[in-house]
Scaffold this motif. Structure first.
Motif, short mmCIF file in Angstrom:
data_model
loop_
_atom_site.label_atom_id
_atom_site.label_comp_id
_atom_site.label_asym_id
_atom_site.label_seq_id
_atom_site.Cartn_x
_atom_site.Cartn_y
_atom_site.Cartn_z
N PRO A 24 -10.98 11.75 -8.46
CA PRO A 24 -10.06 12.86 -8.77
C PRO A 24 -8.62 12.39 -8.99
CG PRO A 24 -11.45 13.38 -6.87
CD PRO A 24 -11.61 11.92 -7.15
N PHE A 25 -8.21 11.39 -8.18
CA PHE A 25 -6.84 10.89 -8.29
C PHE A 25 -6.67 9.98 -9.50
CE2 PHE A 25 -7.81 11.64 -3.78
CZ PHE A 25 -6.88 12.62 -3.52
N ILE A 26 -7.74 9.29 -9.89
CA ILE A 26 -7.66 8.45 -11.08
C ILE A 26 -7.33 9.30 -12.30
CG2 ILE A 26 -9.02 7.04 -12.69
CD1 ILE A 26 -10.55 5.95 -10.31
N LEU A 27 -8.00 10.44 -12.42
CA LEU A 27 -7.75 11.34 -13.54
C LEU A 27 -6.30 11.84 -13.53
CD1 LEU A 27 -11.10 13.32 -13.51
CD2 LEU A 27 -10.33 11.76 -15.28
N VAL A 28 -5.82 12.20 -12.34
CA VAL A 28 -4.44 12.69 -12.20
C VAL A 28 -3.45 11.58 -12.56
CG1 VAL A 28 -2.69 13.41 -10.53
CG2 VAL A 28 -4.96 14.46 -10.50
N LEU A 29 -3.67 10.38 -12.03
CA LEU A 29 -2.74 9.27 -12.27
C LEU A 29 -2.77 8.81 -13.72
CD1 LEU A 29 -3.36 7.14 -9.04
CD2 LEU A 29 -1.45 8.66 -9.53
N ALA A 30 -3.96 8.79 -14.33
CA ALA A 30 -4.07 8.35 -15.72
C ALA A 30 -3.34 9.31 -16.66
CB ALA A 30 -5.54 8.24 -16.11
N VAL A 31 -3.55 10.61 -16.45
CA VAL A 31 -2.92 11.60 -17.33
C VAL A 31 -1.40 11.65 -17.11
CG1 VAL A 31 -2.77 14.06 -17.89
CG2 VAL A 31 -5.01 13.00 -17.51
N SER A 32 -0.97 11.72 -15.84
CA SER A 32 0.47 11.80 -15.56
C SER A 32 1.19 10.50 -15.93
CB SER A 32 0.71 12.13 -14.09
OG SER A 32 0.14 11.14 -13.24
N HIS A 131 3.22 11.79 -10.41
CA HIS A 131 2.45 10.56 -10.60
C HIS A 131 2.52 9.66 -9.37
CE1 HIS A 131 0.66 7.15 -12.72
NE2 HIS A 131 1.66 6.40 -12.33
N GLY A 132 3.67 9.60 -8.74
CA GLY A 132 3.87 8.67 -7.63
C GLY A 132 3.55 9.22 -6.26
N GLU A 133 3.64 10.55 -6.09
CA GLU A 133 3.42 11.10 -4.75
C GLU A 133 2.78 12.49 -4.77
OE1 GLU A 133 7.79 12.93 -3.73
OE2 GLU A 133 7.56 10.75 -3.55
N LEU A 134 2.27 12.91 -5.93
CA LEU A 134 1.58 14.20 -6.05
C LEU A 134 2.43 15.37 -5.58
CD1 LEU A 134 -1.88 13.03 -4.61
CD2 LEU A 134 -1.13 13.03 -6.99
N PRO A 210 3.87 -2.13 -5.64
CA PRO A 210 5.16 -2.39 -4.98
C PRO A 210 5.98 -1.13 -4.71
CG PRO A 210 4.79 -4.02 -6.69
CD PRO A 210 3.70 -2.99 -6.84
N TRP A 211 5.69 -0.02 -5.39
CA TRP A 211 6.41 1.24 -5.15
C TRP A 211 5.86 1.98 -3.92
CZ3 TRP A 211 6.22 0.93 -10.86
CH2 TRP A 211 7.48 0.90 -11.45
N THR A 212 4.70 1.58 -3.43
CA THR A 212 4.05 2.32 -2.36
C THR A 212 4.70 2.06 -1.01
OG1 THR A 212 2.42 0.55 -2.05
CG2 THR A 212 1.84 2.30 -3.60
N ASP A 213 4.35 2.90 -0.04
CA ASP A 213 4.96 2.81 1.29
C ASP A 213 4.47 1.61 2.10
OD1 ASP A 213 6.39 5.04 0.71
OD2 ASP A 213 5.28 6.40 2.01
#
Length: 423
Positions: A24-32, A131-134, A210-213
């Motif tokens: 589900p998150f792959i689809l969100v991340l790919a589109v955004s 894209h980065g934090e929903l 590298p942007w992640t927490d």
């Protein structure tokens, strides 16, 4: 390579689990993510209107423009973007982080404010946050990071599963069967498409982590302890102006900066206090052309400088991957990342269709793995290493394994205490 049938089933099982967690998150991340690539194109009309002015008369000094910009905002102006041509407005910026950035554009000939742009109010900023934090803050960032970690597992396990058991045939690279039913069609569409984007996808994931927490924090820590980040001469906090008389006007610093002839976007960071310095740096897709200069605010002389070649290997790798992730290296980079986003969406959708067509009612569709099968030491060592490098993946793996163990023990207990009776 010769495939182990039991290992193939075992990896297929984990490929399925990775898909359940991340699809589900792959689809969100790919589109955004694909959408955000068009940020400059979407915002260009507005920024062009703000930056373009008519050349008429004698321009105001940059010092005067600075004063006008400061009165237009309640925040402290901390940098100015160097205009490259006479028909460009001067951009003054306040804030140091993406959620606090504000730009005030000053017409140098009239002193009028052509635009006051607050980044957090723009539509593309919201796309980036999604894209980065929903749009869920730090918690959302960790969800995205976890999905990215499992995407790495998806790619690695998927390559092994897809790799042919028999002798390699080049047509396998393009083989999408159309006459064997919908499930086979979607399955081949998923497998072949995923293979072609696998290397690019791993690069893009490496650029986003590298942007992640958690991973990002650990990466920065390792960078610091190994001294492979920016050199001390890159940081303006290591320099102090020696107070002697009045500060030099901003115009003198800008003229000095023009003389440096730096390529790309050039920004001058303004002194924060009496002992602060002017810092000049340029941003360009060719990272090796980036330089930085520190200028004493009283003498107007360069007191420190550095070049990209002196930046540590971990920072250079990080910046290259992050720029590649955003498609900043030019048209070729933009096309590769956008195409990957499109094909990733297609591969994910086709995987879901194939699974739904394959799945039986009441069955998750996970292939059975012989209970006596034990993964080799090499595979286990690699998983442990991956769990250390990607801590959220490691933590999720412990939770999954713990839940499975509890379930197995409970089932054994129920069976052996006679709570379940036949008939």
């Amino acid at each position: 390579m010769k495939k182990n049938a039991k290992l193939n089933l075992w990896l297929w099982k984990w490929h399925f689990i990775a898909g359940i967690i991340s699809l589900p998150f792959i689809l969100v991340l790919a589109v955004s993510g694909g959408w955000y690539l068009f940020k400059d194109i979407i915002e260009r009309p507005e920024t062009d209107r703000a930056r373009t002015v008519d050349v008429k008369g004698t321009p105001l000094s940059f010092q005067e423009q600075w004063d006008i910009a400061q009165k237009a905002t309640t925040k402290q102006i901390n940098s100015v973007v160097l205009p490259k041509t006479k028909n460009k407005a001067t951009e003054f910026v306040s804030g140091r982080f993406s959620n606090t950035l504000e730009s005030v554009y000053i017409n140098p000939f009239t002193g009028d404010i052509t635009n006051h742009r607050v980044v957090r109010n723009t539509f593309m900023y919201k796309v980036r946050k999604f894209h980065g934090e929903l749009l869920m803050g730090s918690f959302g960032t960790k969800i995205v990071e976890l999905a990215a970690c499992w995407m790495v597992v998806l790619v690695l396990t998927g390559i092994y599963i897809w790799w042919p058991k028999q002798k390699w045939k080049s047509k396998r690279l393009f083989s999408i069967r159309t006459g064997h039913g919908k499930r086979i069609l979607f399955r081949d569409l998923h497998a072949v498409t995923s293979f072609w984007i696998s290397a690019l996808l791993l690069l893009i994931l490496a650029g986003g982590l590298p942007w992640t927490d958690v991973f990002g924090h650990n990466y920065k820590w390792l960078q610091e302890v190994t001294h492979t980040g920016y050199p001390e001469t890159w940081n303006n906090s290591n320099y102090r102006s020696v107070k002697q008389g009045d500060p030099v006007p901003l115009d003198s610093v800008i003229q000095l900066t023009y003389g440096l002839q730096l390529p790309g976007k050039t920004t001058i960071t303004l002194p924060e206090n009496e002992k602060g310095v002017f810092t000049v740096k340029n941003e360009t897709p060719a990272l090796e052309n980036q330089q930085i200069f520190h200028i004493d605010r009283y003498s107007g002389k360069i007191i420190g400088k550095d070049q990209w070649k002196n930046v540590g290997v971990m920072m250079r790798s990080r910046m290259w991957l992050m720029n590649f992730h955003e498609g900043k290296f030019g048209t070729w980079n933009f096309i590769l990342v956008f195409l990957t986003a499109v094909l990733l969406t297609l591969a994910s959708a086709s995987a879901l269709c194939s699974y739904l067509l394959r799945k039986k009612r009441g069955d998750w569709g996970i292939p059975p793995v012989p209970p006596q099968y034990k993964a080799g030491k090499g595979i286990i060592a690699f998983i442990i290493l991956l769990g250390i490098c990607l801590p959220l993946f490691g933590l999720s793996l412990i939770i999954i394994y713990g839940s499975y163990s509890i379930k197995q023990r409970f089932s054994w207990s129920v069976k052996n205490t006679g709570l379940i009776q036949k008939g």
